[in-house]
Each structure stands twice: as structure tokens, then as C-alpha cells.
Design an enzyme around this catalytic site. Sequence first.
Site, mmCIF file in Angstrom:
data_model
loop_
_atom_site.group_PDB
_atom_site.id
_atom_site.type_symbol
_atom_site.label_atom_id
_atom_site.label_comp_id
_atom_site.label_asym_id
_atom_site.label_seq_id
_atom_site.Cartn_x
_atom_site.Cartn_y
_atom_site.Cartn_z
ATOM 1 N N CYS A 101 0.848 -1.190 0.000
ATOM 2 C CA CYS A 101 0.000 0.000 0.000
ATOM 3 C C CYS A 101 0.882 1.237 0.000
ATOM 4 C CB CYS A 101 -0.901 -0.019 1.231
ATOM 5 S SG CYS A 101 -2.032 1.383 1.320
ATOM 6 N N GLU A 144 -8.803 -0.937 -2.502
ATOM 7 C CA GLU A 144 -9.152 0.487 -2.539
ATOM 8 C C GLU A 144 -10.494 0.744 -1.860
ATOM 9 O OE1 GLU A 144 -6.758 2.328 -3.152
ATOM 10 O OE2 GLU A 144 -5.513 0.886 -4.228
#
Length: 181
Positions: A101, A144
Amino acid sequence: MNELAPIIKLGNPILRQKAVGVENIQDEKIQNLIDELIASVAQANGVGIAAPQIAASYRLFIVASRPNARYPYAPEMPPTAMINPQIVAHSSEMVKGWEGCLSVPGIRGLVPRYQTIEVEYTDRNGNLQKQELTDFIARIFQHEYDHLEGLVFLDRVENNQDLISEEEYQKSLILSTINRA
């Protein structure tokens, strides 16, 4: 375009907030945010980025899969803005895969995700889109989407032994590339 907003990191409280829905997609501020997210994900060698990651707490993210240094085997997909997205159905099958991430640099985790998902979202032109996503693209969407719910991939890792450093992950990629040759 002006200088891009920085990608915020784990510990910033915005990453733990539930994002608010986008009401006026054609608002210049939202359209500019989409452009900034597309530029940010490309610059950072990501395959997706959510608005909360640049401190804009809206239900909006970009899926932009392509092979790059962080994900050399990623499939090609043009950058796609997904506004007010929803997962409307999913397979029962879950698959574990390595995730990183942009807001949690230096760490990868083995994360279980649904293999196949059916999604709805509004595109940047205001059109409702319905799609079935599978494999890596489904993984990006779910990752997401979690950002919009105030979650990060670390929240989904089942065991601390399923965490490795980015450096070790990259070494394993190099070894797997050599073994494929």
C-alpha cells in the site's frame, strides 16, 4: 498541474475515517481530484489509489493496473475512476495474495480477498457502470474499497507471520523471475 498532494501514511486519522459520497461528479473540484489521483498513482508506481490516501475523504478511487516495479506481473488496465463504488455480489471463493500500500510503505501482507466480485460505480462522466472483476483487478478494487471504509490491508492479514518487508518481497520476485527463465 500543480505539485501533487502527498500520499498520507498510516497513523494519519483520515485513513481510518469512512469516506463521504460524491454528490456532484461534474464539480470541478472532483474532476481535478480524479486527475490528481491518476497522476499520483502513476508517479508512485501503484496500481490503485483512493481519495482518502491524499487526504480527500471522498468515495472515489482509481484502479490503474499495469506492470511496474512494484507489481511486475500486473495486467494492463487503463486508469479508471470509480466513484461511489459498491460490491453488489461476490464469489464464495477467497484467495490469498500479496498486497502493499502506498500509505503503508515498506511492508507487504498476504491478504485474503474474494476471487470474483460484481461491482457498481459511477464513472467520471456520470454513467453507472456494472462489471464483474476477477483475480488481480478484483483484489485492487477490494483493497481500494477498504480505504473508503477506513480500513488498510493490515486489518485483513490473518496472521503476523503473513507480513514481510518490501525488500524481502522484491527479492522473492527476482528469484521467481530467475526460476521462470
